[in-house]
Scaffold this motif. Structure first.
Motif, PDB file in Angstrom:
ATOM      1  N   VAL A  64       0.751  -1.194  -0.022  1.00  0.00           N
ATOM      2  CA  VAL A  64      -0.029  -0.010  -0.087  1.00  0.00           C
ATOM      3  C   VAL A  64       1.002   1.234  -0.177  1.00  0.00           C
ATOM      4  CG1 VAL A  64      -1.826  -1.253   1.209  1.00  0.00           C
ATOM      5  CG2 VAL A  64      -0.232   0.046   2.337  1.00  0.00           C
ATOM      6  N   GLY A  65       2.119   1.040   0.005  1.00  0.00           N
ATOM      7  CA  GLY A  65       3.126   2.388   0.008  1.00  0.00           C
ATOM      8  C   GLY A  65       3.213   2.913   1.359  1.00  0.00           C
ATOM      9  N   LEU A  66       2.718   2.144   2.385  1.00  0.00           N
ATOM     10  CA  LEU A  66       2.905   2.963   3.818  1.00  0.00           C
ATOM     11  C   LEU A  66       4.431   2.974   4.259  1.00  0.00           C
ATOM     12  CD1 LEU A  66       1.560   4.197   6.257  1.00  0.00           C
ATOM     13  CD2 LEU A  66       1.237   1.826   7.212  1.00  0.00           C
ATOM     14  N   LEU A  67       5.102   1.833   3.865  1.00  0.00           N
ATOM     15  CA  LEU A  67       6.549   1.763   4.257  1.00  0.00           C
ATOM     16  C   LEU A  67       7.531   2.733   3.757  1.00  0.00           C
ATOM     17  CD1 LEU A  67       8.001  -0.394   6.094  1.00  0.00           C
ATOM     18  CD2 LEU A  67       8.688  -1.455   3.830  1.00  0.00           C
ATOM     19  N   LYS A  68       6.953   3.033   2.416  1.00  0.00           N
ATOM     20  CA  LYS A  68       7.800   4.120   1.655  1.00  0.00           C
ATOM     21  C   LYS A  68       7.451   5.450   2.441  1.00  0.00           C
ATOM     22  CE  LYS A  68       8.468   6.237  -2.690  1.00  0.00           C
ATOM     23  NZ  LYS A  68       7.978   6.648  -4.204  1.00  0.00           N
ATOM     24  N   ILE A  69       6.259   5.775   2.843  1.00  0.00           N
ATOM     25  CA  ILE A  69       5.983   7.127   3.203  1.00  0.00           C
ATOM     26  C   ILE A  69       6.560   7.118   4.659  1.00  0.00           C
ATOM     27  CG2 ILE A  69       4.075   8.298   4.254  1.00  0.00           C
ATOM     28  CD1 ILE A  69       2.087   6.964   1.991  1.00  0.00           C
ATOM     29  N   LEU A  70       6.659   6.320   5.473  1.00  0.00           N
ATOM     30  CA  LEU A  70       7.098   6.230   6.722  1.00  0.00           C
ATOM     31  C   LEU A  70       8.538   6.143   6.512  1.00  0.00           C
ATOM     32  CD1 LEU A  70       4.960   3.304   8.751  1.00  0.00           C
ATOM     33  CD2 LEU A  70       4.651   5.990   8.698  1.00  0.00           C
ATOM     34  N   SER A  71       9.458   5.471   5.867  1.00  0.00           N
ATOM     35  CA  SER A  71      10.672   5.631   5.831  1.00  0.00           C
ATOM     36  C   SER A  71      11.168   7.091   5.164  1.00  0.00           C
ATOM     37  CB  SER A  71      11.375   4.732   5.056  1.00  0.00           C
ATOM     38  OG  SER A  71      10.934   4.538   3.610  1.00  0.00           O
ATOM     39  N   GLU A  72      10.518   7.736   4.257  1.00  0.00           N
ATOM     40  CA  GLU A  72      10.819   8.916   3.724  1.00  0.00           C
ATOM     41  C   GLU A  72      10.717  10.025   5.071  1.00  0.00           C
ATOM     42  OE1 GLU A  72       8.460   9.670   0.707  1.00  0.00           O
ATOM     43  OE2 GLU A  72       9.338   8.775  -0.880  1.00  0.00           O
ATOM     44  N   LYS A  73       9.746   9.637   5.823  1.00  0.00           N
ATOM     45  CA  LYS A  73       9.591  10.496   7.105  1.00  0.00           C
ATOM     46  C   LYS A  73      10.406  10.272   8.396  1.00  0.00           C
ATOM     47  CE  LYS A  73       5.130  12.222   5.191  1.00  0.00           C
ATOM     48  NZ  LYS A  73       5.395  13.483   5.075  1.00  0.00           N
ATOM     49  N   GLU A 148      -0.535  12.947   3.242  1.00  0.00           N
ATOM     50  CA  GLU A 148      -0.338  12.117   2.073  1.00  0.00           C
ATOM     51  C   GLU A 148      -1.460  12.093   1.063  1.00  0.00           C
ATOM     52  OE1 GLU A 148       2.584  10.846   1.299  1.00  0.00           O
ATOM     53  OE2 GLU A 148       3.578  12.098   2.811  1.00  0.00           O
ATOM     54  N   ASN A 149      -2.560  12.933   1.659  1.00  0.00           N
ATOM     55  CA  ASN A 149      -3.854  13.026   0.879  1.00  0.00           C
ATOM     56  C   ASN A 149      -4.191  11.778   0.644  1.00  0.00           C
ATOM     57  OD1 ASN A 149      -3.574  15.863   0.312  1.00  0.00           O
ATOM     58  ND2 ASN A 149      -2.366  15.315  -1.312  1.00  0.00           N
ATOM     59  N   LYS A 150      -4.164  10.802   1.644  1.00  0.00           N
ATOM     60  CA  LYS A 150      -4.924   9.651   1.806  1.00  0.00           C
ATOM     61  C   LYS A 150      -6.091   9.622   2.745  1.00  0.00           C
ATOM     62  CE  LYS A 150      -1.018   7.172   0.331  1.00  0.00           C
ATOM     63  NZ  LYS A 150      -1.221   6.806  -1.005  1.00  0.00           N
TER      64      LYS A 150
END
Length: 184
Positions: A64-73, A148-150
């Motif tokens: 779902v892309g959550l891992l990418k979002i969290l790692s970027e932040k 994240e506009n989610k």
């Protein structure tokens, strides 16, 4: 070592081999009990169910892309509270499915429900609080979703419903363990 190899495989599985789904949708992960999941009786023991749910969560968060979002932040997801109900043992080499879903989101965390099934029978259920830990403290999942506009319709369990009552008990348990009042 097997745990890390399995985690890498599940990250790749979630990223490349299953269709992408929205963050707040149900996610299904299929696997089989391996020799690394069982105890001397060849059944999955209590901690094994937690590891199975964690492997499903790795695949889901990558999908779902959550891992990418969290790692970027630079935010780490941490399981801060967990309840597990084992109904029937899983045995070595038995196939199973884990269905994962965020059932509630608030300022304190994501609340994730995992249902483990095998041969159309529920073998275990888990409810956990996934807290987001940043360098400067606890991050708000609601704010993260807004940034994240989610902001689909965030799941919220209402008091008086079966899920809401379960979450209220979960809050009461957290309040007891932390020795401070936490309200639903």
């Amino acid at each position: 070592m097997a745990y890390y190899i399995r985690t890498i495989i599940n990250l790749c599985h979630g990223k490349f081999f299953v269709p992408k789904i929205p963050l707040l949708s149900k996610y299904t992960w299929k696997s089989r009990v391996t020799i690394f999941d069982v105890d001397k009786t060849f059944n999955v023991n209590d901690i094994g169910y937690l590891q199975i749910a964690e492997q499903a969560r790795w695949s889901w968060s990558c999908n779902v892309g959550l891992l990418k979002i969290l790692s970027e932040k630079k935010i780490n997801p941490v399981v801060s509270l967990l309840s597990c109900r084992i109904r029937e043992p899983l045995r070595i080499f038995q196939a199973f499915t884990v269905t994962s879903e965020i059932v509630h989101v608030d300022e304190r965390g994501f609340y994730v429900f995992h249902k483990i099934t095998s041969k159309d029978k529920v073998t275990a259920t888990l409810l956990l609080k996934l807290q987001l830990v940043a360098k400067n403290g606890i991050a708000s999942p609601v704010k993260l979703m807004e940034e994240e506009n989610k902001m689909e319709k965030l799941p919220f369990l209402e008091v008086g419903t079966q899920g809401g009552d379960a979450l209220r008990v979960f809050y009461a348990l957290e309040s007891y363990l932390l020795d401070k009042p936490i309200f639903f």
